[in-house]
Design a protein around this motif. Structure first.
Motif, mmCIF file in Angstrom:
data_model
loop_
_atom_site.group_PDB
_atom_site.id
_atom_site.type_symbol
_atom_site.label_atom_id
_atom_site.label_comp_id
_atom_site.label_asym_id
_atom_site.label_seq_id
_atom_site.Cartn_x
_atom_site.Cartn_y
_atom_site.Cartn_z
ATOM 1 N N SER A 102 0.960 -1.407 -0.099
ATOM 2 C CA SER A 102 0.177 -0.016 0.096
ATOM 3 C C SER A 102 0.871 1.289 -0.016
ATOM 4 O O SER A 102 1.579 1.354 1.059
ATOM 5 N N SER A 103 0.674 2.083 -0.966
ATOM 6 C CA SER A 103 1.359 3.446 -1.284
ATOM 7 C C SER A 103 0.985 4.224 0.211
ATOM 8 O O SER A 103 2.056 4.998 0.715
ATOM 9 N N GLU A 104 -0.231 4.157 0.499
ATOM 10 C CA GLU A 104 -0.468 5.139 1.821
ATOM 11 C C GLU A 104 0.359 4.502 3.151
ATOM 12 O O GLU A 104 0.689 5.257 3.731
ATOM 13 N N ARG A 105 0.383 3.121 3.175
ATOM 14 C CA ARG A 105 0.920 2.645 4.225
ATOM 15 C C ARG A 105 2.636 2.786 4.349
ATOM 16 O O ARG A 105 3.334 3.521 5.225
ATOM 17 N N ARG A 106 3.133 2.798 2.913
ATOM 18 C CA ARG A 106 4.525 3.162 3.003
ATOM 19 C C ARG A 106 4.868 4.384 3.267
ATOM 20 O O ARG A 106 5.968 4.824 3.534
ATOM 21 N N LYS A 107 4.079 5.279 2.784
ATOM 22 C CA LYS A 107 4.275 6.694 2.934
ATOM 23 C C LYS A 107 4.398 7.341 4.579
ATOM 24 O O LYS A 107 5.149 7.992 4.786
ATOM 25 N N ARG A 108 3.362 6.654 5.268
ATOM 26 C CA ARG A 108 3.379 6.874 6.402
ATOM 27 C C ARG A 108 4.613 6.330 7.398
ATOM 28 O O ARG A 108 5.182 7.034 8.170
ATOM 29 N N PHE A 109 4.911 4.950 7.047
ATOM 30 C CA PHE A 109 5.948 4.298 7.600
ATOM 31 C C PHE A 109 7.393 5.166 7.033
ATOM 32 O O PHE A 109 8.012 5.464 8.067
ATOM 33 N N GLU A 110 7.372 5.418 6.030
ATOM 34 C CA GLU A 110 8.500 6.380 5.685
ATOM 35 C C GLU A 110 8.769 7.772 6.430
ATOM 36 O O GLU A 110 9.694 8.035 6.965
ATOM 37 N N GLY A 111 7.610 8.254 6.617
ATOM 38 C CA GLY A 111 7.404 9.499 7.465
ATOM 39 C C GLY A 111 7.864 9.423 8.806
ATOM 40 O O GLY A 111 8.107 10.484 9.307
ATOM 41 N N TYR A 112 8.019 8.249 9.297
ATOM 42 C CA TYR A 112 8.595 7.992 10.630
ATOM 43 C C TYR A 112 10.174 8.123 10.878
ATOM 44 O O TYR A 112 10.410 8.303 12.121
ATOM 45 N N GLN A 113 10.758 8.176 9.848
ATOM 46 C CA GLN A 113 12.233 8.396 9.957
ATOM 47 C C GLN A 113 12.731 7.556 11.063
ATOM 48 O O GLN A 113 13.593 7.881 11.933
ATOM 49 N N LEU A 114 12.594 6.330 10.829
ATOM 50 C CA LEU A 114 13.238 5.326 11.727
ATOM 51 C C LEU A 114 14.580 4.887 11.710
ATOM 52 O O LEU A 114 15.299 4.247 12.403
ATOM 53 N N ALA A 115 15.313 5.258 10.619
ATOM 54 C CA ALA A 115 16.792 4.867 10.117
ATOM 55 C C ALA A 115 17.715 5.602 11.269
ATOM 56 O O ALA A 115 17.395 6.482 11.807
ATOM 57 N N PRO A 116 18.551 4.789 11.554
ATOM 58 C CA PRO A 116 19.200 3.447 11.210
ATOM 59 C C PRO A 116 17.974 2.419 11.948
ATOM 60 O O PRO A 116 17.860 2.389 13.135
ATOM 61 N N TYR A 117 17.588 1.497 11.078
ATOM 62 C CA TYR A 117 16.707 0.561 11.312
ATOM 63 C C TYR A 117 17.317 -0.611 12.246
ATOM 64 O O TYR A 117 18.492 -1.043 11.960
ATOM 65 N N THR A 118 16.461 -1.110 12.991
ATOM 66 C CA THR A 118 16.594 -2.300 13.807
ATOM 67 C C THR A 118 15.351 -3.158 13.764
ATOM 68 O O THR A 118 14.250 -2.521 13.447
ATOM 69 N N GLU A 119 15.391 -4.348 14.091
ATOM 70 C CA GLU A 119 14.177 -5.462 14.035
ATOM 71 C C GLU A 119 13.143 -4.727 14.611
ATOM 72 O O GLU A 119 11.961 -4.587 14.254
ATOM 73 N N ALA A 120 13.496 -4.156 16.038
ATOM 74 C CA ALA A 120 12.096 -3.737 16.973
ATOM 75 C C ALA A 120 11.677 -2.369 16.293
ATOM 76 O O ALA A 120 10.532 -2.160 16.407
ATOM 77 N N LYS A 121 12.450 -1.544 15.785
ATOM 78 C CA LYS A 121 12.249 -0.365 15.161
ATOM 79 C C LYS A 121 11.138 -0.629 13.884
ATOM 80 O O LYS A 121 10.055 -0.015 13.523
ATOM 81 N N ILE A 122 11.616 -1.522 12.922
ATOM 82 C CA ILE A 122 10.550 -1.870 12.018
ATOM 83 C C ILE A 122 9.182 -2.339 12.512
ATOM 84 O O ILE A 122 8.268 -1.986 11.882
ATOM 85 N N ASP A 123 9.287 -3.229 13.159
ATOM 86 C CA ASP A 123 8.026 -3.776 13.856
ATOM 87 C C ASP A 123 7.208 -2.709 14.555
ATOM 88 O O ASP A 123 5.849 -2.665 14.263
ATOM 89 N N LEU A 124 7.764 -1.955 15.087
ATOM 90 C CA LEU A 124 7.131 -1.013 15.759
ATOM 91 C C LEU A 124 6.605 0.138 14.647
ATOM 92 O O LEU A 124 5.475 0.592 14.693
ATOM 93 N N GLY A 125 7.348 0.514 13.668
ATOM 94 C CA GLY A 125 6.990 1.434 12.678
ATOM 95 C C GLY A 125 5.625 0.781 11.956
ATOM 96 O O GLY A 125 4.731 1.404 11.571
ATOM 97 N N VAL A 126 5.677 -0.653 11.616
ATOM 98 C CA VAL A 126 4.495 -1.232 11.248
ATOM 99 C C VAL A 126 3.326 -1.249 11.875
ATOM 100 O O VAL A 126 2.151 -0.927 11.523
ATOM 101 N N LEU A 127 3.632 -1.351 13.097
ATOM 102 C CA LEU A 127 2.308 -1.566 14.091
ATOM 103 C C LEU A 127 1.745 -0.095 14.234
ATOM 104 O O LEU A 127 0.486 0.338 14.406
ATOM 105 N N SER A 128 2.738 0.845 14.446
ATOM 106 C CA SER A 128 2.139 2.311 14.584
ATOM 107 C C SER A 128 1.313 2.733 13.285
ATOM 108 O O SER A 128 0.240 3.562 13.216
ATOM 109 N N THR A 129 1.757 2.226 11.893
ATOM 110 C CA THR A 129 1.333 2.755 10.851
ATOM 111 C C THR A 129 -0.172 1.994 10.720
ATOM 112 O O THR A 129 -1.043 2.661 10.334
#
Length: 848
Positions: free
Chosen positions: A131-158
């Motif tokens: 989903s482009s809408e989900r990708r956009k929100r995820f990218e807006g979180y600016q989570l880099a540098p990524y970790t497994e927990a950050k990716i998981d949290l970014g997906v859950l928050s999105t």
């Protein structure tokens, strides 16, 4: 994936900065299934040459890259699987180049610049990233540098549609859904996210230890853990398994329950958990001291209110103890929801405690009883007024009925009756209407007004119809607290009969007051009835005088006020809010509500006078007071009027020239008003009795001699235009007394000191206190501190508060802040920001 997306992804890859020592980007793309073999010729990349790689040209391709074209950007495309390194002529070249893959996971890693070591994490979210809408929100979180927990949290928050990644808010969103019987977001996590990742984070963050992935159990664990921090008794054995040692549980619930944006949502969740715990049944097994600090569920407030109500209704005493309990609830979460109930109990306790303290209503002389009334007894009238004001606002009055009957019976049958009997007994021995050492109302002008007229200074006199002394005490405090000036309160003895016509006349300048055979009150041949006539009387002593009603004054613009009052030295303003409501059978039960309105109007009037016509000296007084009781008079308390012929007749008095001997009355000559003798007398029922008259309305009465009717307030307000700015009202100050600014434990106690006692020009201060990081994220629970002590004893102005920090990683090289915010301000609310270092000996292990 179409060619357009491939092109965008490749353009981003070629736009990367060159690696150290490189002058160009080389990208290898092994399209092992040859999906894009037919489209590669249509791919146009600016500044990039495309080389096609097959089994039979690997060496030629290596020569081209290494020898022929050594400066240009190259895309090496092969429609075949990548050979093993030992069989691949280009293995060395690939090592210093980049690789590209058109599979979803690779593209997602490329798009978000996620390291290849996290490929297994990104791979489980294929559906999410489509989903482009989900990708956009995820990218807006600016989570880099990524970790497994950050990716998981970014997906859950999105999926929770949060503005920023936050596990607390994810969990809060899911719990709100649970309370509302919804599963939309949870279902989306199951479908598009990874439910195991969610529960892994929950276990790490809150210490959730149950094998079952249950939001219901999580909700119970969080709220029971929060409760365990405040209940003084033992938790039931079956609840103890839900108590987590992780401090994040307490902080999570505390921040959730005090967030006004999700106020109702927390109520639903707390209600849901309370039902699961069968909390109502369990509360009955705790005593009130066990639950006095409990704030997790509203059921505790219900229980505390019911117990106090029942106990004081049964004359259990301990009024001061219960008042302390009620005051302690004011900084609790559900207080605002039950404020009316608590106020009703508070003023009932105050009244009943005063009743015990002044049971005998001592006063050995008429003057001493008058003095005792203005010093202390008036408080019984004030607490009764506040009690009924709160009681009338109750949505459910049934359970308070025994308490109402107790207070009403005590006020009516003891206080009003006993005080009036003592007062009437003194009046039996007096030959004229006066109290030694007390100014009479007809002397008001001489004592308070004449000097301003003589000195040609402007004075404003506000006469509020029916403003009782006990109410004026409260108004005086309001003026001192809110207005820029000083306010002092005097008491004078009102005229009898204590009714409007005579009271208003007595406040005007006069040599004598006459009462005609038609009950008209006359000064120097001019009737005192109506604003125009009163202005005529004022002009006899000062030509530059105006008499005006409150409504007319407030209807004028600032320009009109300037024009009307330019050069005017003496202004009488007539205000009628209390008596207008009370002296009407249909609205007499609203008299206490009208008193609150009176306060607002008079405070506003003082501000308008000060700001619009530069008034400095203002007097506020009344024509008479009143008696009010909620229960109707019994027949035995009504005095027969016989056949007395009067020139004026009301419930509480008769003016007559006739000789009349009516049982149960006292007779007073009106000679005290005038130099010329008069044969008019006032016949007034004893104590608080009224005459039998037709028609409804006997709860609000005046015209008699009771202290509530004849103790007349005089408020002397002086604007600060000629006073020091330091005389303006301000709030007390609050200081943190702990010397150390270092925290080494998740739970810490801080002590605050109210530097000055609340007084005439020092107002209470209410602040919220919590810890936050450098960017403002809350990292602790929130405490409410109400600095309102009037005590001169420093120990009674000390507040010890418990703070629980989140269990997270803290950097002792950074500063964290204790934030104090003034609750009463709308802007610039921050009262103090105190830096702290947090260096936890234990805890602080959770990171994202």
């Amino acid at each position: 994936m179409n060619l357009t997306e491939i092109k965008k992804s490749l353009e981003r890859q070629f736009a990367r900065e060159f690696s150290q020592g490189s002058v160009r980007n080389i990208v290898f793309w092994y399209d092992e299934e040859g999906v894009f073999a037919g489209d590669i010729d249509n791919l146009e990349l600016e500044g990039v040459k495309i080389i096609k790689l097959y089994d039979n040209n690997m060496f030629a391709a290596k020569l081209y890259i290494e020898e022929t074209d050594t400066a240009g950007n190259l895309l090496v495309y092969s429609p075949l699987p990548r050979p093993a390194n030992k069989e691949n002529w280009l293995t060395d070249t690939i090592k210093y180049s980049q690789t590209f893959s058109a599979d979803e996971t690779s593209l997602n890693m490329l798009n978000f610049k996620i390291d290849s070591s996290l490929r297994h994490v990104v791979a489980r979210y294929k559906l999410f990233f489509r989903s482009s809408e989900r990708r956009k929100r995820f990218e807006g979180y600016q989570l880099a540098p990524y970790t497994e927990a950050k990716i998981d949290l970014g997906v859950l928050s999105t999926l929770s549609k949060l503005p920023a990644p936050n596990l607390d808010h994810v969990v809060r969103t899911l719990l709100i859904e649970l309370a509302e019987g919804e599963t939309t977001i949870y279902d989306s996590i199951v479908k598009l996210g990874n439910i195991d990742a969610l529960w892994t984070l929950i276990q790490r963050a809150y210490g959730y230890g149950f094998a079952e992935q249950s939001l219901e159990k999580l909700a119970i664990m969080l709220l029971v853990t929060h409760l365990s921090h405040s209940v003084n008794g033992n938790l039931p054995k079956e609840w103890q398994t839900y108590v987590s040692s992780n401090s994040n549980c307490f902080v999570f619930v505390d921040n959730f329950m005090k967030n006004t944006q999700v106020w109702n949502a927390y109520n639903k969740l707390a209600g849901f958990v309370a039902d699961k715990l069968n909390l109502i049944e369990r509360i009955r097994k705790w005593n009130i001291d066990d639950i006095i600090d409990c704030d997790t569920f509203e059921e505790f407030d219900h229980s505390i209110i019911s117990r106090i109500c029942a106990n004081i209704s049964l004359q259990a005493g301990e009024y001061e103890r219960y008042r302390m309990v009620i005051r302690s609830r004011r900084n609790r979460r559900f207080y605002r929801q039950f404020e009316t109930e608590y106020d009703t109990l508070l003023y009932a306790c105050e009244f009943l405690e005063l009743s015990l303290k002044h049971a005998g209503l001592p006063g050995l002389t008429m003057a001493k009883l008058f003095k005792n009334y203005i010093k202390t007894y008036y408080r019984l009238d004030g607490s009764y007024r506040h009690f009924l004001l709160s009681y009338d606002k109750l949505a459910e009055q049934d359970r308070f009925m025994p308490l109402f009957e107790k207070v009403e019976n005590s006020y009516t049958n003891w206080y009003l009756n006993e005080l009036s009997m003592k007062w009437c007994a003194f009046l039996d021995d007096e030959t004229t209407w006066q109290v030694s050492g007390v100014t009479s109302q007809q002397g008001f002008y001489e004592k308070y007004v004449r000097r301003f007229v003589s000195n040609n200074e402007r004075l404003v006199v506000i006469i509020s119809d029916g403003l009782r002394y006990e109410s004026a005490v409260e108004l005086n405090a309001m003026l001192n607290g809110e207005q820029k000036g000083t306010s002092k309160l005097d008491a004078i003895l009102g005229v009898i009969p204590s009714y409007t016509a005579l009271g208003m006349a007595s406040l005007l300048p006069h040599k004598s007051i006459a009462v005609t055979d038609k009950a008209d009150i006359v000064i120097d041949g001019i009737s005192t009835k109506g604003t125009e006539n009163r202005e005529k009387i004022l002009k006899l002593v000062k030509e530059e005088s105006v008499a005006i009603t409150y409504e007319n004054f407030m209807s004028l613009t600032k320009r009109q006020l300037t024009e009307k009052f330019s050069g005017v030295k003496l202004i009488y303003i007539y205000h009628n809010t209390i008596d207008a409501r009370g002296d009407n059978a249909a609205t007499e039960h609203e008299v206490f509500e009208a008193t609150e309105k009176c306060f607002r109007e008079l405070a506003g009037l003082v501000r308008a006078l000060r700001n619009n016509i530069s008034a400095i000296n203002i007097l506020i007084t009344a024509d008479h007071g009143y008696i009010y009781r909620r229960t109707l008079l019994a027949e035995r308390d009504k005095t027969p009027k016989e056949d007395a012929i009067g020139i004026e007749s009301k419930r509480r008095f008769i003016l007559t020239k006739a000789d009349a001997d009516i049982q149960g009355t006292q007779v007073f000559s009106l000679n005290y008003l005038t130099k010329d003798k008069t044969d008019i007398r006032a016949i007034i029922p004893r104590v608080t009795n009224c005459y039998k008259v037709q028609g409804s309305g006997s709860c609000y009465v005046h015209g008699g001699t009771s202290l509530q009717e004849v103790v007349i307030p005089v408020i002397k307000f002086k604007s600060d235009k000629n006073l020091r700015r330091s005389m303006s009202a301000k709030k007390v100050s609050l200081s943190l007394t702990n010397l150390s600014r270092k925290i080494t434990s998740v739970i810490t106690h801080l002590t605050f000191f109210q530097n000055e006692p609340v007084g005439e020009k020092l107002l209470p201060l209410r602040v919220t206190a919590y810890f936050a990081d450098e960017v403002g994220n809350r990292i602790s629970n929130e405490n409410i501190i109400i600095a309102e002590s009037t005590s001169g004893n420093p120990a009674e102005r000390t507040y010890k508060e418990k703070f629980t920090l989140k269990d997270m990683a803290y950097d002792k090289a950074k500063e964290y802040y204790l934030i104090l915010k003034d609750e009463d301000k709308l802007v610039n609310r921050e009262y103090a920001r105190i830096p702290f270092v947090i260096d936890l000996v234990f805890g602080g292990s959770i990171q994202f």
